[in-house]
Design a protein around this motif. Structure first.
Motif, PDB file in Angstrom:
ATOM      1  N   VAL A 196     -13.383   5.348   1.272  1.00 18.31           N
ATOM      2  CA  VAL A 196     -14.732   5.552   0.719  1.00 18.31           C
ATOM      3  C   VAL A 196     -15.501   6.553   1.576  1.00 18.31           C
ATOM      4  O   VAL A 196     -16.204   7.429   1.058  1.00 18.31           O
ATOM      5  CB  VAL A 196     -15.473   4.203   0.635  1.00 18.31           C
ATOM      6  N   TRP A 197     -15.384   6.432   2.874  1.00 20.18           N
ATOM      7  CA  TRP A 197     -16.070   7.356   3.772  1.00 20.18           C
ATOM      8  C   TRP A 197     -15.588   8.791   3.572  1.00 20.18           C
ATOM      9  O   TRP A 197     -16.381   9.732   3.587  1.00 20.18           O
ATOM     10  CB  TRP A 197     -15.842   6.930   5.211  1.00 20.18           C
ATOM     11  N   MET A 198     -14.278   8.961   3.348  1.00 21.30           N
ATOM     12  CA  MET A 198     -13.721  10.300   3.180  1.00 21.30           C
ATOM     13  C   MET A 198     -14.001  10.863   1.789  1.00 21.30           C
ATOM     14  O   MET A 198     -14.100  12.081   1.629  1.00 21.30           O
ATOM     15  CB  MET A 198     -12.204  10.263   3.415  1.00 21.30           C
ATOM     16  N   GLY A 199     -14.133   9.982   0.780  1.00 20.46           N
ATOM     17  CA  GLY A 199     -14.259  10.476  -0.586  1.00 20.46           C
ATOM     18  C   GLY A 199     -15.663  10.503  -1.133  1.00 20.46           C
ATOM     19  O   GLY A 199     -15.912  11.139  -2.152  1.00 20.46           O
ATOM     20  N   ALA A 200     -16.591   9.802  -0.490  1.00 19.79           N
ATOM     21  CA  ALA A 200     -17.968   9.757  -1.001  1.00 19.79           C
ATOM     22  C   ALA A 200     -18.938  10.121   0.109  1.00 19.79           C
ATOM     23  O   ALA A 200     -19.873   9.381   0.419  1.00 19.79           O
ATOM     24  CB  ALA A 200     -18.277   8.369  -1.558  1.00 19.79           C
ATOM     25  N   LEU A 256      -4.174  10.327   7.143  1.00 17.18           N
ATOM     26  CA  LEU A 256      -3.457  10.830   5.978  1.00 17.18           C
ATOM     27  C   LEU A 256      -3.710  12.316   5.803  1.00 17.18           C
ATOM     28  O   LEU A 256      -4.697  12.867   6.304  1.00 17.18           O
ATOM     29  CB  LEU A 256      -3.892  10.074   4.722  1.00 17.18           C
ATOM     30  N   SER A 257      -2.826  12.949   5.074  1.00 18.21           N
ATOM     31  CA  SER A 257      -3.039  14.357   4.761  1.00 18.21           C
ATOM     32  C   SER A 257      -4.235  14.506   3.834  1.00 18.21           C
ATOM     33  O   SER A 257      -4.656  13.553   3.168  1.00 18.21           O
ATOM     34  CB  SER A 257      -1.793  14.939   4.097  1.00 18.21           C
ATOM     35  N   THR A 258      -4.786  15.702   3.795  1.00 15.65           N
ATOM     36  CA  THR A 258      -5.971  15.940   2.960  1.00 15.65           C
ATOM     37  C   THR A 258      -5.682  15.662   1.485  1.00 15.65           C
ATOM     38  O   THR A 258      -6.509  15.072   0.784  1.00 15.65           O
ATOM     39  CB  THR A 258      -6.436  17.397   3.130  1.00 15.65           C
ATOM     40  N   LYS A 259      -4.503  16.033   1.040  1.00 14.21           N
ATOM     41  CA  LYS A 259      -4.142  15.818  -0.355  1.00 14.21           C
ATOM     42  C   LYS A 259      -4.059  14.334  -0.682  1.00 14.21           C
ATOM     43  O   LYS A 259      -4.592  13.867  -1.702  1.00 14.21           O
ATOM     44  CB  LYS A 259      -2.804  16.507  -0.646  1.00 14.21           C
ATOM     45  N   ASN A 260      -3.387  13.565   0.181  1.00 13.63           N
ATOM     46  CA  ASN A 260      -3.264  12.126  -0.050  1.00 13.63           C
ATOM     47  C   ASN A 260      -4.616  11.425   0.056  1.00 13.63           C
ATOM     48  O   ASN A 260      -4.902  10.494  -0.708  1.00 13.63           O
ATOM     49  CB  ASN A 260      -2.287  11.516   0.945  1.00 13.63           C
ATOM     50  N   THR A 261      -5.428  11.865   0.994  1.00  9.29           N
ATOM     51  CA  THR A 261      -6.745  11.262   1.160  1.00  9.29           C
ATOM     52  C   THR A 261      -7.601  11.471  -0.085  1.00  9.29           C
ATOM     53  O   THR A 261      -8.261  10.545  -0.575  1.00  9.29           O
ATOM     54  CB  THR A 261      -7.460  11.844   2.383  1.00  9.29           C
ATOM     55  N   GLU A 262      -7.610  12.686  -0.595  1.00 16.27           N
ATOM     56  CA  GLU A 262      -8.400  12.984  -1.797  1.00 16.27           C
ATOM     57  C   GLU A 262      -7.887  12.193  -2.999  1.00 16.27           C
ATOM     58  O   GLU A 262      -8.682  11.663  -3.799  1.00 16.27           O
ATOM     59  CB  GLU A 262      -8.350  14.476  -2.089  1.00 16.27           C
ATOM     60  N   ALA A 263      -6.563  12.086  -3.136  1.00 14.67           N
ATOM     61  CA  ALA A 263      -5.996  11.373  -4.280  1.00 14.67           C
ATOM     62  C   ALA A 263      -6.315   9.879  -4.216  1.00 14.67           C
ATOM     63  O   ALA A 263      -6.746   9.275  -5.206  1.00 14.67           O
ATOM     64  CB  ALA A 263      -4.484  11.594  -4.337  1.00 14.67           C
ATOM     65  N   LEU A 264      -6.142   9.284  -3.053  1.00 14.28           N
ATOM     66  CA  LEU A 264      -6.400   7.850  -2.912  1.00 14.28           C
ATOM     67  C   LEU A 264      -7.893   7.540  -3.005  1.00 14.28           C
ATOM     68  O   LEU A 264      -8.293   6.525  -3.593  1.00 14.28           O
ATOM     69  CB  LEU A 264      -5.843   7.353  -1.578  1.00 14.28           C
ATOM     70  N   SER A 265      -8.719   8.408  -2.441  1.00 12.59           N
ATOM     71  CA  SER A 265     -10.164   8.201  -2.525  1.00 12.59           C
ATOM     72  C   SER A 265     -10.645   8.287  -3.962  1.00 12.59           C
ATOM     73  O   SER A 265     -11.453   7.461  -4.416  1.00 12.59           O
ATOM     74  CB  SER A 265     -10.893   9.236  -1.669  1.00 12.59           C
ATOM     75  N   ALA A 266     -10.143   9.290  -4.705  1.00 11.93           N
ATOM     76  CA  ALA A 266     -10.525   9.428  -6.109  1.00 11.93           C
ATOM     77  C   ALA A 266     -10.063   8.226  -6.918  1.00 11.93           C
ATOM     78  O   ALA A 266     -10.789   7.725  -7.787  1.00 11.93           O
ATOM     79  CB  ALA A 266      -9.935  10.718  -6.684  1.00 11.93           C
ATOM     80  N   PHE A 280      -6.972  -5.139   7.540  1.00 13.25           N
ATOM     81  CA  PHE A 280      -6.428  -3.780   7.419  1.00 13.25           C
ATOM     82  C   PHE A 280      -6.820  -3.177   6.074  1.00 13.25           C
ATOM     83  O   PHE A 280      -7.207  -1.999   5.995  1.00 13.25           O
ATOM     84  CB  PHE A 280      -4.912  -3.811   7.567  1.00 13.25           C
ATOM     85  N   ALA A 281      -6.715  -3.973   5.004  1.00 18.68           N
ATOM     86  CA  ALA A 281      -7.067  -3.475   3.668  1.00 18.68           C
ATOM     87  C   ALA A 281      -8.548  -3.115   3.596  1.00 18.68           C
ATOM     88  O   ALA A 281      -8.918  -2.091   3.007  1.00 18.68           O
ATOM     89  CB  ALA A 281      -6.720  -4.530   2.617  1.00 18.68           C
ATOM     90  N   ILE A 282      -9.410  -3.936   4.203  1.00 19.42           N
ATOM     91  CA  ILE A 282     -10.845  -3.638   4.196  1.00 19.42           C
ATOM     92  C   ILE A 282     -11.123  -2.353   4.964  1.00 19.42           C
ATOM     93  O   ILE A 282     -11.877  -1.482   4.509  1.00 19.42           O
ATOM     94  CB  ILE A 282     -11.630  -4.812   4.799  1.00 19.42           C
ATOM     95  N   GLY A 283     -10.511  -2.219   6.140  1.00 16.85           N
ATOM     96  CA  GLY A 283     -10.709  -1.006   6.925  1.00 16.85           C
ATOM     97  C   GLY A 283     -10.169   0.231   6.241  1.00 16.85           C
ATOM     98  O   GLY A 283     -10.804   1.293   6.251  1.00 16.85           O
ATOM     99  N   PHE A 284      -9.009   0.114   5.609  1.00 15.87           N
ATOM    100  CA  PHE A 284      -8.397   1.252   4.934  1.00 15.87           C
ATOM    101  C   PHE A 284      -9.244   1.702   3.749  1.00 15.87           C
ATOM    102  O   PHE A 284      -9.500   2.904   3.571  1.00 15.87           O
ATOM    103  CB  PHE A 284      -6.997   0.868   4.473  1.00 15.87           C
ATOM    104  N   CYS A 285      -9.709   0.750   2.929  1.00 11.47           N
ATOM    105  CA  CYS A 285     -10.545   1.098   1.779  1.00 11.47           C
ATOM    106  C   CYS A 285     -11.891   1.671   2.233  1.00 11.47           C
ATOM    107  O   CYS A 285     -12.409   2.607   1.603  1.00 11.47           O
ATOM    108  CB  CYS A 285     -10.760  -0.124   0.893  1.00 11.47           C
ATOM    109  N   SER A 286     -12.453   1.120   3.289  1.00 13.08           N
ATOM    110  CA  SER A 286     -13.719   1.656   3.810  1.00 13.08           C
ATOM    111  C   SER A 286     -13.548   3.087   4.292  1.00 13.08           C
ATOM    112  O   SER A 286     -14.419   3.941   4.078  1.00 13.08           O
ATOM    113  CB  SER A 286     -14.232   0.770   4.947  1.00 13.08           C
ATOM    114  N   GLY A 287     -12.419   3.359   4.929  1.00 11.54           N
ATOM    115  CA  GLY A 287     -12.145   4.726   5.373  1.00 11.54           C
ATOM    116  C   GLY A 287     -11.993   5.689   4.215  1.00 11.54           C
ATOM    117  O   GLY A 287     -12.478   6.827   4.264  1.00 11.54           O
TER     118      GLY A 287
END
Length: 212
Positions: free
Chosen positions: A98-102, A26-36, A89-96
């Motif tokens: 979390v890794w990017m946002g925390a 994902l783009s940096t903006k989308n990653t930050e928004a979804l992680s937050a 897929f949902a577990i892997g996506f959410c884990s990713g």
């Protein structure tokens, strides 16, 4: 069931790594928004314990019941693998996410909020998919064998060793009966695992919201 279990394990791992890969693309903006959004929902949600538990229970059991129609027809056999792939897929996506946002405390956060409930949810979904798919394939095989012309009226004598002269008490018949008898206990065990995962998730969220 071993072959089906190996196939389902491959499907689960494929979905897990696909979710991880997709979250990093994902783009940096989308990653930050979804992680937050994900981290805020886990740590600062205003929902109480009961509401969190019921929401998680409803979500997991919706996927559980989506697998069950495969018992009715072989045409619906893809449902259990698809549901299992979606959940992985949902577990892997959410884990990713979390890794990017925390990044500063990702290990602690994963151990406290991601891993515990999935210790119950992953075996629950895997066991349900395995039981439903195995039973569906065996039922369709028995219906096909029963509907073949001359399947039960072989001209060969009972002890001639013909393919269609297998006695009712043969190992294949016992194996089919054993699998059929085990279906309901396996579904009950998997549903209990899903309920335990939902309870764990709600308890962890309550602990995260409680004042230190």
């Amino acid at each position: 069931m071993r072959k089906i279990g190996s196939i389902l394990l491959f499907i689960f791992l494929t979905g897990l790594f696909t979710g991880l890969f997709f979250s990093t693309c994902l783009s940096t903006k989308n990653t930050e928004a979804l992680s937050a959004l994900l981290l805020t929902g886990i740590t600062t949600s205003k929902t109480g314990f009961l509401q969190s538990f019921l929401t998680s229970l409803l979500t997991n059991f919706m996927l559980f019941f989506l697998m069950l129609p495969a018992l009715l027809s072989r045409c619906l056999c893809p449902l259990p693998p698809l549901v299992l792939w979606y959940k992985s897929f949902a577990i892997g996506f959410c884990s990713g996410l979390v890794w990017m946002g925390a990044r500063s405390h990702v290990l602690l956060f994963s151990l406290l909020h991601i891993l515990p409930q999935n210790l119950f949810l992953i075996p629950g979904f895997f066991l349900c998919a395995l039981a439903v798919l195995s039973s569906s394939l065996q039922n369709s095989h028995r219906r096909y064998a029963a509907g073949r012309p001359f399947a039960g009226n072989s001209v060969l004598p009972p002890h001639s060793g013909g393919r269609h002269s297998a006695p009712a008490g043969s190992s294949h018949a016992k194996s089919s009966l054993l699998t059929k008898d085990r279906l309901l206990p396996l579904l009950i065990i998997s549903s209990l695992l899903l309920a335990a995962g939902s309870l764990t998730e709600a308890a962890l969220r309550l602990a995260a919201l409680s004042p230190s």
